[in-house]
Design a protein around this motif. Structure first.
Motif, PDB file in Angstrom:
ATOM      1  N   GLU A 285       0.830  -1.211   0.000  1.00  0.00           N
ATOM      2  CA  GLU A 285       0.000   0.000   0.000  1.00  0.00           C
ATOM      3  C   GLU A 285       0.867   1.265   0.000  1.00  0.00           C
ATOM      4  O   GLU A 285       0.568   2.257  -0.691  1.00  0.00           O
ATOM      5  CB  GLU A 285      -0.942  -0.011   1.200  1.00  0.00           C
ATOM      6  CG  GLU A 285      -2.084  -1.005   1.066  1.00  0.00           C
ATOM      7  CD  GLU A 285      -3.081  -0.868   2.191  1.00  0.00           C
ATOM      8  OE1 GLU A 285      -3.113   0.214   2.818  1.00  0.00           O
ATOM      9  OE2 GLU A 285      -3.832  -1.828   2.444  1.00  0.00           O
ATOM     10  N   GLN A 287       4.003   1.530  -1.100  1.00  0.00           N
ATOM     11  CA  GLN A 287       4.672   1.658  -2.396  1.00  0.00           C
ATOM     12  C   GLN A 287       3.701   2.178  -3.461  1.00  0.00           C
ATOM     13  O   GLN A 287       4.049   3.040  -4.292  1.00  0.00           O
ATOM     14  CB  GLN A 287       5.246   0.302  -2.823  1.00  0.00           C
ATOM     15  CG  GLN A 287       6.448  -0.131  -2.014  1.00  0.00           C
ATOM     16  CD  GLN A 287       6.943  -1.521  -2.417  1.00  0.00           C
ATOM     17  OE1 GLN A 287       6.214  -2.294  -3.034  1.00  0.00           O
ATOM     18  NE2 GLN A 287       8.202  -1.812  -2.067  1.00  0.00           N
ATOM     19  N   SER A 288       2.461   1.632  -3.413  1.00  0.00           N
ATOM     20  CA  SER A 288       1.467   2.087  -4.398  1.00  0.00           C
ATOM     21  C   SER A 288       1.132   3.555  -4.190  1.00  0.00           C
ATOM     22  O   SER A 288       1.013   4.335  -5.157  1.00  0.00           O
ATOM     23  CB  SER A 288       0.202   1.234  -4.264  1.00  0.00           C
ATOM     24  OG  SER A 288      -0.813   1.707  -5.132  1.00  0.00           O
ATOM     25  N   ARG A 292       1.813   6.712  -6.892  1.00  0.00           N
ATOM     26  CA  ARG A 292       0.681   7.499  -7.410  1.00  0.00           C
ATOM     27  C   ARG A 292       0.514   8.832  -6.681  1.00  0.00           C
ATOM     28  O   ARG A 292      -0.487   9.503  -6.849  1.00  0.00           O
ATOM     29  CB  ARG A 292      -0.606   6.687  -7.284  1.00  0.00           C
ATOM     30  CG  ARG A 292      -0.624   5.462  -8.186  1.00  0.00           C
ATOM     31  CD  ARG A 292      -1.932   4.685  -8.043  1.00  0.00           C
ATOM     32  NE  ARG A 292      -2.071   4.185  -6.693  1.00  0.00           N
ATOM     33  CZ  ARG A 292      -3.188   3.618  -6.217  1.00  0.00           C
ATOM     34  NH1 ARG A 292      -4.250   3.535  -7.016  1.00  0.00           N
ATOM     35  NH2 ARG A 292      -3.243   3.179  -4.979  1.00  0.00           N
TER      36      ARG A 292
END
Length: 478
Positions: A285, A287-288, A292
């Motif tokens: 989560e 890293q995502s 973004r």
């Protein structure tokens, strides 16, 4: 059939059999000796009577000038006096066997000395006994024929008197002795029987004590050596048990240590695995979000809040795992006190629906030396597990049963749930983390450890689809 009797009864019967055999043997010896002595006494008595009669007539007729033909005149009426005094019939015969005189008139049998007797009677054989049966009777009498001599040691007459074998007085004495003997032996038998019974009970009680201790001996129980200060047949058994106990304790300690090491290693692997489970989605989560991330995004605050809530949830999961591990690794400090476990059980049941759970006990007072909080924790966790095992659509029915004896307090938690699958029964108390969405999987392991802290033990019986019974027992102690 004999082997089905209790050992105490068998020992008692053997001892009674020995006593009866001894009494019977002593009775045979005693009565045989009595009969022999009585017969010997009777014979001596007859011999004395015979000697007295002979001496009396010898005094009357055995002077130097007495001739055989003078015997009748010299004896005269004295024969009646002597016969009455000695209560015996007396007859005198000439040397050729003809009747001279007697206290009674002669009959065909007493008119002459029998030829056989007269033929055998001589100076060298001057006394002959003849045993005759009384007609129409089993009694007998001994008829004595013997010479009476004068002072020149010449035979002058033949005297005859019968001794009736009257054994009535012997029988009377015999029955009197038999009665006294039986009374004494009956008293001895009763006293020795009571002693034998208590002795057999004492002996078997020692064996039963050892059997109880052997039954209670277990790998996880507090095994104490037997104290036995007697030197008898039981002492080798006690010594062997104590030696076995020392070896058993050493082997058990080694086995427990190995099992603990294996359990801690398994727990360490499981803790690592369970901690990795929430860490992985946390990493993904973050890293995502980092890839973004756009500060100009108008929904940046909502996305940040969502990320924060997710991270906090995963952190709470890790904290829950760490807390459960901490509870298992370090038991809380015990604050033991003497309490009524019935009251503690009632308090533990109050948080559950009263219509679905019941307390089954025979006593209102069951005293146990234990920390009330720990006992409440044990009961509460077992009851929670029982409720959780109830499938959807089935009305829960939980029973908490409490019993006691002089040594132990016994608890049972009975449910009507799904039961425990056969394949996981052997691992039910193993410290492992559940794959369920809630729960650490350490509940039963912690309960087991709490019970063992009080030298107790826990077991279970389960039938899949019908329910489970968890049983644990705790010694009352001092």
């Amino acid at each position: 059939m004999y082997k089905r009797f209790p050992l105490s009864l068998r020992i008692f019967l053997v001892m009674i059999l020995v006593e009866v055999s001894t009494i019977f043997a002593m009775g045979l010896i005693t009565f045989y000796q009595y009969i022999r002595i009585a017969e010997e006494y009777n014979n001596k008595r007859l011999e004395r009577k015979e000697q007295l009669i002979i001496e009396t007539f010898d005094y009357l007729i055995s002077n130097r000038n007495t001739k055989p033909e003078e015997v009748k005149n010299k004896i005269g009426n004295k024969i009646y006096e002597i016969s009455d005094i000695n209560n015996i019939d007396i007859n005198f015969y000439s040397l050729d066997g003809k009747y001279i005189l007697g206290n009674k008139l002669p009959n065909p049998k007493t008119e002459f000395v029998p030829k056989e007797i007269l033929k055998n009677l001589n100076v060298n054989n001057d006394r002959i006994e003849v045993i005759n049966k009384l007609p129409n009777s089993e009694e007998s009498f001994t008829s004595v024929y013997r010479y009476i001599y004068n002072n020149d040691y010449q035979p002058i007459t033949i005297i005859n008197f019968p001794f009736l074998h009257d054994e009535a007085f012997l029988k009377k004495d015999f029955y009197s002795l038999l009665y006294r003997y039986l009374v004494i032996m009956l008293i001895v038998l009763i006293v020795s029987g009571i002693f034998s019974w208590f002795f057999s009970l004492t002996l078997t009680r020692k064996i039963k004590d050892i059997a109880y201790r052997l039954r209670d001996t277990g790998a996880l129980t507090h095994n104490r050596p037997l104290l036995y200060n007697y030197i008898d047949e039981v002492s080798p058994l006690v010594k062997a048990y104590n030696i076995m106990l020392n070896k058993f304790r050493e082997q058990t300690d080694a086995l427990v240590k190995k099992e603990k090491d294996n359990a801690w290693q398994e727990m360490a692997r499981q803790v690592a695995h369970e901690i990795k489970n929430p860490l992985t989605p946390m990493r993904l989560e973050i890293q995502s979000f980092q890839l973004r991330f756009n500060p100009e995004d108008p929904q940046i605050h909502e996305k940040l809040d969502s990320l924060t809530r997710s991270l906090i949830q995963q952190i709470d999961t890790i904290a829950s795992i760490a807390g459960a591990f901490s509870d298992f690794a370090k038991m809380p400090v015990k604050k033991d006190e003497k309490l009524n476990v019935i009251e503690v059980a009632k308090i533990s049941l109050e948080i559950f629906p009263s219509q679905q759970i019941s307390l089954d006990t025979l006593d209102e007072l069951v005293i146990l030396n234990i920390d009330p909080n720990l006992l409440n924790r044990i009961l509460t966790n077992l009851i929670k597990n029982a409720f959780q095992s109830i499938p959807e659509g089935r009305t829960p029915h939980i029973i908490v049963k409490i019993r006691q004896d002089i040594r132990m307090v016994y608890f049972s938690v009975i449910d009507n749930g799904n039961g425990i699958p056969e394949e996981i029964k052997g691992k039910i108390f193993t410290p492992q983390f559940s794959t369920k969405t809630s729960g650490s999987g350490l509940g039963l392991a912690i309960i087991k450890k709490l019970i063992e802290e009080y030298n107790g033990s826990i077991t279970f019986v389960s039938e899949e689809g019908k329910g489970t019974i968890f049983k644990f027992e705790i010694p009352k102690g001092e």
